[in-house]
Design a protein around this motif. Structure first.
Motif, mmCIF file in Angstrom:
data_model
loop_
_atom_site.group_PDB
_atom_site.id
_atom_site.type_symbol
_atom_site.label_atom_id
_atom_site.label_comp_id
_atom_site.label_asym_id
_atom_site.label_seq_id
_atom_site.Cartn_x
_atom_site.Cartn_y
_atom_site.Cartn_z
ATOM 1 N N HIS A 212 16.040 -16.578 74.617
ATOM 2 C CA HIS A 212 14.841 -15.986 74.019
ATOM 3 C C HIS A 212 15.215 -14.946 72.971
ATOM 4 C CE1 HIS A 212 12.617 -17.819 77.399
ATOM 5 N NE2 HIS A 212 13.703 -17.508 78.077
ATOM 6 N N ARG A 213 14.496 -14.932 71.874
ATOM 7 C CA ARG A 213 14.793 -14.019 70.782
ATOM 8 C C ARG A 213 14.230 -12.619 71.029
ATOM 9 N NH1 ARG A 213 17.553 -16.404 67.174
ATOM 10 N NH2 ARG A 213 17.409 -18.651 66.796
ATOM 11 N N ASP A 214 13.204 -12.517 71.834
ATOM 12 C CA ASP A 214 12.591 -11.215 72.074
ATOM 13 C C ASP A 214 13.216 -10.524 73.269
ATOM 14 O OD1 ASP A 214 10.842 -11.653 69.981
ATOM 15 O OD2 ASP A 214 9.306 -12.566 71.262
ATOM 16 N N SER A 215 13.670 -9.293 73.064
ATOM 17 C CA SER A 215 14.170 -8.496 74.170
ATOM 18 C C SER A 215 13.027 -8.185 75.129
ATOM 19 C CB SER A 215 14.775 -7.197 73.633
ATOM 20 O OG SER A 215 15.192 -6.359 74.686
ATOM 21 N N GLY A 216 13.312 -8.248 76.430
ATOM 22 C CA GLY A 216 12.285 -7.989 77.429
ATOM 23 C C GLY A 216 11.438 -9.188 77.780
ATOM 24 N N ALA B 135 21.767 -6.841 75.422
ATOM 25 C CA ALA B 135 22.503 -5.694 74.875
ATOM 26 C C ALA B 135 22.641 -4.562 75.874
ATOM 27 C CB ALA B 135 21.817 -5.189 73.612
ATOM 28 N N ASP B 136 21.834 -4.549 76.923
ATOM 29 C CA ASP B 136 21.886 -3.486 77.935
ATOM 30 C C ASP B 136 22.993 -3.818 78.933
ATOM 31 O OD1 ASP B 136 21.564 -1.587 79.857
ATOM 32 O OD2 ASP B 136 19.419 -1.940 80.176
ATOM 33 N N HIS C 120 18.253 -12.311 72.522
ATOM 34 C CA HIS C 120 18.323 -11.027 73.215
ATOM 35 C C HIS C 120 17.951 -11.087 74.692
ATOM 36 C CE1 HIS C 120 19.063 -8.971 69.418
ATOM 37 N NE2 HIS C 120 18.100 -9.712 68.889
ATOM 38 N N ALA C 121 17.544 -12.246 75.176
ATOM 39 C CA ALA C 121 17.196 -12.374 76.596
ATOM 40 C C ALA C 121 17.462 -13.807 77.038
ATOM 41 C CB ALA C 121 15.730 -12.005 76.834
ATOM 42 N N ARG D 96 28.155 -10.860 72.657
ATOM 43 C CA ARG D 96 28.268 -10.604 71.212
ATOM 44 C C ARG D 96 27.761 -11.799 70.414
ATOM 45 N NH1 ARG D 96 33.592 -8.539 72.272
ATOM 46 N NH2 ARG D 96 34.433 -10.422 71.313
ATOM 47 N N LEU D 97 28.116 -12.999 70.862
ATOM 48 C CA LEU D 97 27.687 -14.198 70.143
ATOM 49 C C LEU D 97 26.167 -14.342 70.198
ATOM 50 C CD1 LEU D 97 28.258 -16.886 68.707
ATOM 51 C CD2 LEU D 97 28.557 -17.931 70.962
ATOM 52 N N LEU D 98 25.582 -14.149 71.374
ATOM 53 C CA LEU D 98 24.130 -14.289 71.513
ATOM 54 C C LEU D 98 23.395 -13.292 70.627
ATOM 55 C CD1 LEU D 98 23.852 -14.777 75.388
ATOM 56 C CD2 LEU D 98 23.476 -16.511 73.638
#
Length: 353
Positions: free
Chosen positions: A302-306, A258-259, A280-281, A272-274
């Motif tokens: 990966h579902r977790d950002s960062g 998203a960044d 988120h990563a 957008r699809l992801l």
């Protein structure tokens, strides 16, 4: 498994079948399909899953000649809101776009076979192509691309008499059963399973070098929602991160999709699809041979950002990626060409008769 009462097989059904086949294979047991209708068989062929099973006409024949191929463990898609009509419409659009990139290649290959060998029946030419792909555990579209990229035979004898006979490279992440030879589908599935474990996720995709040019094509994937899998077939948007990793011969890590300041290599539609799918990563690692040739890429989601992996995890991934790249290069130069040779001989025999 007796499928005599099954008239329709969905993508979720295919994933269940391949998951259980893989589990049984890991325990040294076999898994076959019995009494498969023509409609279900075609569904398996379109999904490239027919090569993962032995298919018999009856239970007695299956018991007499049971043998199964190792198959990838496929994680079911994350639950999606069935009431979201926009999501459903987008999935349908992505599915249609994916088909526009694969079906024309197969159709071109069928046309070449018909013209080259004087075969009037397109279905017969397709069956020849499909059987040779299945015999050598190759995705149908990959054999079609290889055929189109290989110069035509120059005589009536062997098509590729000078093809190399290099020894099959060793793989530490895959133990080949003695009865199975050079099963590309099983090898890539084992690599995917290894890669997602190293990266602490359940979702991954392998893009491989396209025999028709300098691009990439989706090889296999694991644990991806259908809409993402269809999207990754699209070379306009779905390949961009993989192409960047391949071009730079270096890993790309995007800890926050998203960044927009750090994820410029992800096309807007892909991002957008992801995000809609809760991803988120990602990281994308090139598959580099010991000589530095790039045979494709491995991308994990990966579902977790960062999300980040340890240096040890990346080192293990790089080692497995190098092994797979070396194996894929060997496979394309030997087994894929053996499949072409078999196709040439069978098609020539058809013309002679």
């Amino acid at each position: 498994m007796d499928l005599s009462g099954v008239t329709l097989l969905s993508a979720a059904g295919i994933r269940v079948l391949t998951r259980y086949a893989n589990r049984l294979n890991q325990r040294g047991r076999g898994f076959s399909l019995v009494a498969v209708s023509e409609q279900v068989r075609r569904t398996l062929e379109v999904a490239w899953a027919d090569a993962m099973f032995k298919i018999y006409d009856s239970v007695s024949l299956a018991a007499a000649g049971h043998s199964s191929l190792p198959t990838p463990q496929v994680t079911p898609d994350p639950p999606q809101d069935q009431n979201d009509r926009l999501v459903t419409a987008l999935d349908q659009v992505l599915r249609l776009r994916a088909a526009t990139y694969t079906k024309p290649v197969i159709a071109r290959a069928v046309g070449v076979i018909q013209g080259r060998y004087g075969i009037d029946d397109a279905d017969h030419a397709l069956r020849l192509l499909g059987q040779c792909a299945k015999n050598h555990h190759l995705p149908l579209v990959l054999l079609a691309r290889t055929l189109l990229a290989t110069p035509a035979p120059t005589g009536t004898g062997s098509w590729l008499p000078d093809r190399p006979h290099r020894t099959e490279p060793l793989l530490t992440f895959y133990v080949r059963p003695a009865a199975h030879h050079a099963n590309r589908i099983a090898v890539v599935a084992a690599f995917l399973d290894t890669a997602v474990k190293y990266m602490a996720t359940t979702m991954g995709a392998v893009h491989v070098a396209d025999p028709l040019g300098d691009g990439l094509c989706l090889g296999q994937h694991q644990g991806l929602p259908d809409s993402l899998a269809f999207h990754l077939v699209d070379p306009e948007d779905g390949h961009q991160v993989a192409l960047a990793a391949r071009a730079g011969r270096t890993r790309i890590t995007i800890p926050d999709i998203a960044d927009t300041t750090t994820s410029t290599q992800v096309p807007e539609q892909t991002a957008r699809l992801l995000i809609r799918l809760g991803i988120h990563a990602l990281q994308c690692t090139p598959l580099l041979t010991p000589e530095g040739h790039c045979a494709g890429t491995i991308t994990t989601y990966h579902r977790d950002s960062g999300h980040t992996a340890s240096e040890l995890a990346y080192a293990r991934l790089d080692q497995a990626a190098t092994e797979l790249a070396d194996w894929l290069e060997w496979h394309q130069a030997t087994i894929a060409r053996e499949a072409l040779e078999q196709l040439h001989q069978r098609a020539t025999d058809t013309r002679v008769r």
